[in-house]
Design a protein around this motif. Structure first.
Motif, short mmCIF file in Angstrom:
data_model
loop_
_atom_site.label_atom_id
_atom_site.label_comp_id
_atom_site.label_asym_id
_atom_site.label_seq_id
_atom_site.Cartn_x
_atom_site.Cartn_y
_atom_site.Cartn_z
N LYS A 9 35.33 54.59 -54.20
CA LYS A 9 36.01 55.45 -53.25
C LYS A 9 36.93 54.64 -52.33
N GLU A 10 37.87 55.34 -51.70
CA GLU A 10 38.87 54.68 -50.85
C GLU A 10 38.34 54.49 -49.42
N PHE A 11 38.69 53.33 -48.87
CA PHE A 11 38.35 53.00 -47.49
C PHE A 11 39.56 52.34 -46.83
N LYS A 12 39.82 52.70 -45.60
CA LYS A 12 40.85 51.98 -44.84
C LYS A 12 40.28 50.62 -44.42
N LEU A 13 41.14 49.60 -44.45
CA LEU A 13 40.70 48.27 -44.04
C LEU A 13 40.15 48.28 -42.62
N GLU A 14 40.79 49.03 -41.72
CA GLU A 14 40.36 49.04 -40.32
C GLU A 14 39.01 49.71 -40.13
N ASP A 15 38.55 50.50 -41.11
CA ASP A 15 37.24 51.13 -41.01
C ASP A 15 36.13 50.22 -41.52
N VAL A 16 36.51 49.27 -42.34
CA VAL A 16 35.53 48.33 -42.91
C VAL A 16 35.48 47.02 -42.14
N PHE A 17 36.63 46.60 -41.60
CA PHE A 17 36.74 45.29 -40.94
C PHE A 17 37.29 45.42 -39.52
N TRP A 18 36.91 44.44 -38.70
CA TRP A 18 37.67 44.14 -37.50
C TRP A 18 38.77 43.17 -37.93
N LEU A 19 40.04 43.49 -37.68
CA LEU A 19 41.16 42.63 -38.06
C LEU A 19 41.66 41.88 -36.84
N LYS A 20 41.74 40.57 -36.96
CA LYS A 20 42.22 39.73 -35.86
C LYS A 20 43.41 38.91 -36.35
N GLY A 21 44.57 39.14 -35.74
CA GLY A 21 45.78 38.43 -36.15
C GLY A 21 45.72 36.96 -35.81
N GLY A 22 46.44 36.16 -36.61
CA GLY A 22 46.49 34.72 -36.37
C GLY A 22 47.26 34.38 -35.11
N PHE A 23 46.93 33.23 -34.51
CA PHE A 23 47.61 32.77 -33.30
C PHE A 23 48.92 32.09 -33.69
N TYR A 24 50.00 32.41 -32.96
CA TYR A 24 51.30 31.80 -33.27
C TYR A 24 51.25 30.34 -32.82
N ASN A 25 50.76 29.53 -33.72
CA ASN A 25 50.34 28.18 -33.39
C ASN A 25 51.15 27.14 -34.16
N LYS A 26 51.58 26.11 -33.48
CA LYS A 26 52.26 24.99 -34.15
C LYS A 26 51.21 24.01 -34.64
N PHE A 107 39.48 38.81 -41.21
CA PHE A 107 38.75 40.06 -41.45
C PHE A 107 37.26 39.82 -41.16
N TYR A 108 36.72 40.52 -40.15
CA TYR A 108 35.31 40.45 -39.83
C TYR A 108 34.65 41.78 -40.20
#
Length: 371
Positions: A9-26, A107-108
């Motif tokens: 069955k279909e699941f939205k990523l946001e319903d399965v995981f906590w999504l945390k974007g990467g830090f704009y890091n050098k 993805f957590y």
């Protein structure tokens, strides 16, 4: 175990995981060796491009200045790191704490404890959706990425009906992912555990030995273009006894397919123990078995070459790959003029690469005796 995807069955990523974007890091400068992985947009090495110490990570911000945004730069482990730029939707399980660039989204898992088996199952599903993000569609936006849908196996009641969660935590229809099935499926896959006599206690240190620069062309015996064979004229082998067809792909050690020997002229088959480089892609691999080549493939041979020295040198050559993007081909003259820094020993007429030391170092690495 049966893998019947028609029942998923279909699941939205946001319903399965906590999504945390990467830090704009050098990428920090190196002041000393570290063990904290730095993740960026790559499809190899489990997403890791460098290792850093905590002091170096703390001291650099997105433009290379000292800062104190350590809490934003560090990411907890036990998650899946997904590339959202460059080669997108490569998913890797990260067991330990790491730092990363803005080309990564972490993805957590929600409502359930992640483990390596569940993570491997999910990584495969996420990576299979790479095609959705081709041709300029990149999942930079975390919120937009979270709205995308994946299919997963679902849990069932004892009477064979689909389990419905009234709180509808995972989906609008109340479906619940079958985490235990995913874990058990990965555990059920047939594999023979690797054993090794090497380990951390056996690993040699070569950082303190004498290193010298060498022009690569002076170290090799032969460099030439492999016979270009068109893929359309090949037949895939029905078993694992075919000849490796080496092309400019960056996957599977450059092997695009195993070709049936019946469709190949004997004179086109290259002997093993060679380095291959795709000149327009700068993809570089060591080939230990006989192979044939596609178009734009360079073959390199040398007296010192074996699987240990070959893998060591290939690692160094791949560090030069960034120089040959955007139309700058890694042609034979440029390959020969590449300067490599290698462990060296002194002879009467100067320094020469210490191939024996390099070989012993590679053998000392964890699982080095299984190469």
């Amino acid at each position: 175990m049966n893998l019947d995807v028609s029942t998923w069955k279909e699941f939205k990523l946001e319903d399965v995981f906590w999504l945390k974007g990467g830090f704009y890091n050098k990428k920090p400068e190196h002041s000393k060796e570290g063990r904290i992985p730095f993740l960026a947009s790559t499809e190899s090495n489990n997403g890791v491009t460098e290792f850093y110490c905590i002091e170096d990570i703390k001291s650099w911000d997105k433009v290379g200045n000292e800062d104190n945004t350590l809490d934003k730069k560090m990411y907890d482990g036990n998650c899946i790191a997904v590339t959202v730029n460059g080669s997108v939707c490569n998913a890797f399980y990260q067991k330990e704490q790491f730092t990363c660039s803005h080309d990564i989204t972490a993805f957590y898992l929600k409502y359930y404890d992640m483990n390596p088996e569940i993570a491997m199952f999910l990584c495969t599903i996420i990576t299979k959706d790479k095609y959705r993000w081709s041709y300029g569609r990149k999942p930079h936006d975390v919120k937009k990425f979270g709205k995308s849908v994946i299919k997963l196996p679902v849990s069932y009641n004892s009477d064979g009906t689909i389990l419905i969660d009234r709180q509808k935590m995972y989906s609008e229809k109340g479906y619940v992912p079958d985490w235990k099935f995913m874990e058990n499926y990965i555990k059920s896959l047939h594999y023979k555990p690797l054993t090794t006599q090497s380990g951390i206690s056996n690993e040699m240190t070569i950082g303190d030995c004498a290193w010298r620069r060498f022009v690569f062309g002076t170290l090799i015996d032969k460099i030439y273009k492999g016979t270009a064979i068109n893929k359309d004229g090949l037949t895939c082998a029905n078993d694992n006894c075919g000849i490796r067809y080496i092309t400019r792909t960056s996957d599977k050690n450059g092997c695009e397919l195993l070709a049936s020997v019946k469709t190949i002229k004997k004179e086109c088959i290259e002997a093993g123990n060679a380095i291959t480089i795709g000149d327009t892609t700068a993809t570089c691999f060591y080939q230990d078995e006989p192979f044939i080549t596609g178009d734009h493939m360079v073959v390199i041979r040398a007296e010192w070459l074996n699987i240990y020295t070959g893998l060591f040198v290939v690692t160094l050559l791949n560090k030069e790959r960034y120089r040959y993007n955007y139309g700058r081909a890694y042609v034979m003259d440029k390959i020969k003029n590449t300067v490599l820094e290698l462990p060296a020993k002194k002879k009467a007429d100067g320094y020469v690469p210490d191939w024996e030391l390099i070989e012993n170092y590679m053998k000392s690495l964890p699982y080095g005796d299984r190469l």
